[in-house]
Scaffold this active site. Structure first.
Site, mmCIF file in Angstrom:
data_model
loop_
_atom_site.group_PDB
_atom_site.id
_atom_site.type_symbol
_atom_site.label_atom_id
_atom_site.label_comp_id
_atom_site.label_asym_id
_atom_site.label_seq_id
_atom_site.Cartn_x
_atom_site.Cartn_y
_atom_site.Cartn_z
ATOM 1 C CG ASP A 44 75.340 43.875 153.634
ATOM 2 O OD1 ASP A 44 76.395 43.707 152.998
ATOM 3 O OD2 ASP A 44 74.971 45.002 154.020
ATOM 4 C CB SER A 102 78.613 49.894 156.916
ATOM 5 O OG SER A 102 77.541 50.646 156.424
ATOM 6 C CG HIS A 122 77.637 47.363 152.340
ATOM 7 N ND1 HIS A 122 76.769 46.974 153.337
ATOM 8 C CD2 HIS A 122 78.114 48.565 152.736
ATOM 9 C CE1 HIS A 122 76.723 47.896 154.279
ATOM 10 N NE2 HIS A 122 77.540 48.872 153.945
#
Length: 403
Positions: A169, A247, A139
């Site tokens: 992911d 992230s 993402h």
């Protein structure tokens, strides 16, 4: 006469003082050199120092409260990168702003519509290979038109996305630095235990090279529990502070080894973050580097974990559509048409209780068994259908569409 008695008293007093003094010396000496209550052994302070050096623990505070954190971060710090992305999206024009009446009325001050808009994103990552291979979250770089990677020393490079896997992911990005780069040491997430140290490194909210410390709060937190049911993941949960921008960055153990990839947070909570275990990520990264994608096997069922209590509750409900066997397993809520499950004869209302002689007790466990299988592998699936038991052979196929 009195003087003689006084002299004898003083000598006696001095003798007592000397005895006490010698006793104190002997006692202190004994405390300093006595290794244990039994036979001689290693110095306990030296032994503690050795243990802390091997595996940091709460005892580290006795030696130096920040030493192992500093050493851990220094071991991996140069391999952690910042990832900036740009993505162009097409706007939908507002019909009202295209109306000639409004254009005549407002003239030159009429607002102009831009057909496109630039969206910027920020994330983290870490170097897997000295050639410039970087692991991050899908993402972070998904649908990006431009990827810029900045190293800790300030150098920036254009990043090329080698592969993306939305199911887990994870993504791999490549940069060409012209020379070997520092590599993050990888740990073993299978050996992580609840209560172990957890150190998050990344760029939260744009604050570069940020380090936060916590512990591993729990293991194998399913993606469904986290609230992202379209993923096939079991997360490491930690209370080390993780924020947007973290992230793709590494979660370290006390030795400075990567045990996870920081991926998700709960916006309504504090001290609850989630990381993808590195053992899972290593296998995915290898496929992404080789093929640019990952082929995931699937059965084609929508399911929920079933317990005898839930089954009994359903069966006593007058509005229930059908009876459910009061067993432990996974209840099939829907079978995807033309899927491996449909071809094998699995039906809605079946309870999957076993795969390849292994008892199935939860939907997350079944998902893991399927994910760990190979494409085209035939699984022997035992289902409870009403009062009957069925053995069905299901041949896995490749998952093509997350929807």
């Amino acid at each position: 006469m009195r003087f003689s008695k006084l002299a004898r008293s003083i000598r006696k007093f001095n003798t007592h003082i000397l005895a006490i003094f010698l006793g104190v010396i002997l006692t202190v000496t004994s405390l300093r050199v006595l290794p244990s209550a039994a036979e001689p052994g290693p110095n306990p302070v030296t032994e503690l120092s050795t243990k802390v050096a091997q595996k940091p623990s709460s005892a580290t505070a006795v030696i130096g409260s920040h030493s192992f954190v500093t050493a851990a971060v220094n071991r991996v710090g140069s391999a952690v990168v910042r990832i900036d992305t740009e993505r162009t999206i097409t706007r939908r024009n507002d019909p009202m702003l295209e109306d000639p009446f409004f254009r005549r009325f407002f003239g030159d001050s009429f607002p102009q519509q831009s057909p496109t808009e630039q969206l910027r994103g920020l994330g983290s990552g870490f170097i897997l290979d000295k050639s410039g291979v970087i692991l991050t979250n899908a993402h972070v770089v998904d649908k990006a038109d431009k990827v810029t990677v900045r190293l800790k020393d300030g150098r920036t490079f254009k990043g090329k996305v080698q592969g993306i896997d939305e199911v887990t992911d994870l993504a791999v990005v490549k940069i060409n630095a012209g020379k070997d780069l520092p590599v993050a040491p990888l740990g073993d997430s299978d050996n992580v235990e609840v209560g172990d140290w957890a150190i998050a490194v990344g760029n939260p909210l744009g604050f570069d090279n940020t380090v936060t410390l916590g512990i591993v709060s729990t293991l194998k937190r399913s993606s469904a529990q986290v609230g992202i049911s379209d993923k096939r993941l079991d997360f490491i949960q930690t209370d080390a502070a993780i924020n947007p921008g973290n992230s793709g960055g590494p979660l370290l153990n006390g030795l400075g080894e990567v045990i996870g990839i920081n991926t998700a947070i709960r916006a309504d909570a504090m001290g609850i973050g989630f990381a993808i275990p590195i053992d899972k990520a290593k296998a995915i990264a290898a496929q992404l580097q080789r093929d640019g994608k990952v082929a995931h096997p699937y059965l084609g069922v929508q399911m929920v974990t079933l317990t005898p209590e839930l089954a009994k509750q359903n069966n006593t409900d007058p509005n229930s559509m059908f009876a459910i066997p009061e067993v432990t397993g996974v209840l099939v809520m829907r079978v995807v048409p033309n899927s491996p499950a449909a071809t094998a004869g699995i039906r809605r209302g079946d309870v999957i209780v076993q795969i390849d002689n292994k008892a199935i007790t939860s939907a997350e466990q079944l998902q893991g068994v399927v994910e760990d299988s190979t494409l085209g592998q035939t699984l022997q699936v035992k289902v409870q259908r009403g009062n009957q038991t069925q053995m069905l052979s299901v041949r896995t196929a490749e998952l093509k569409d997350l929807s």
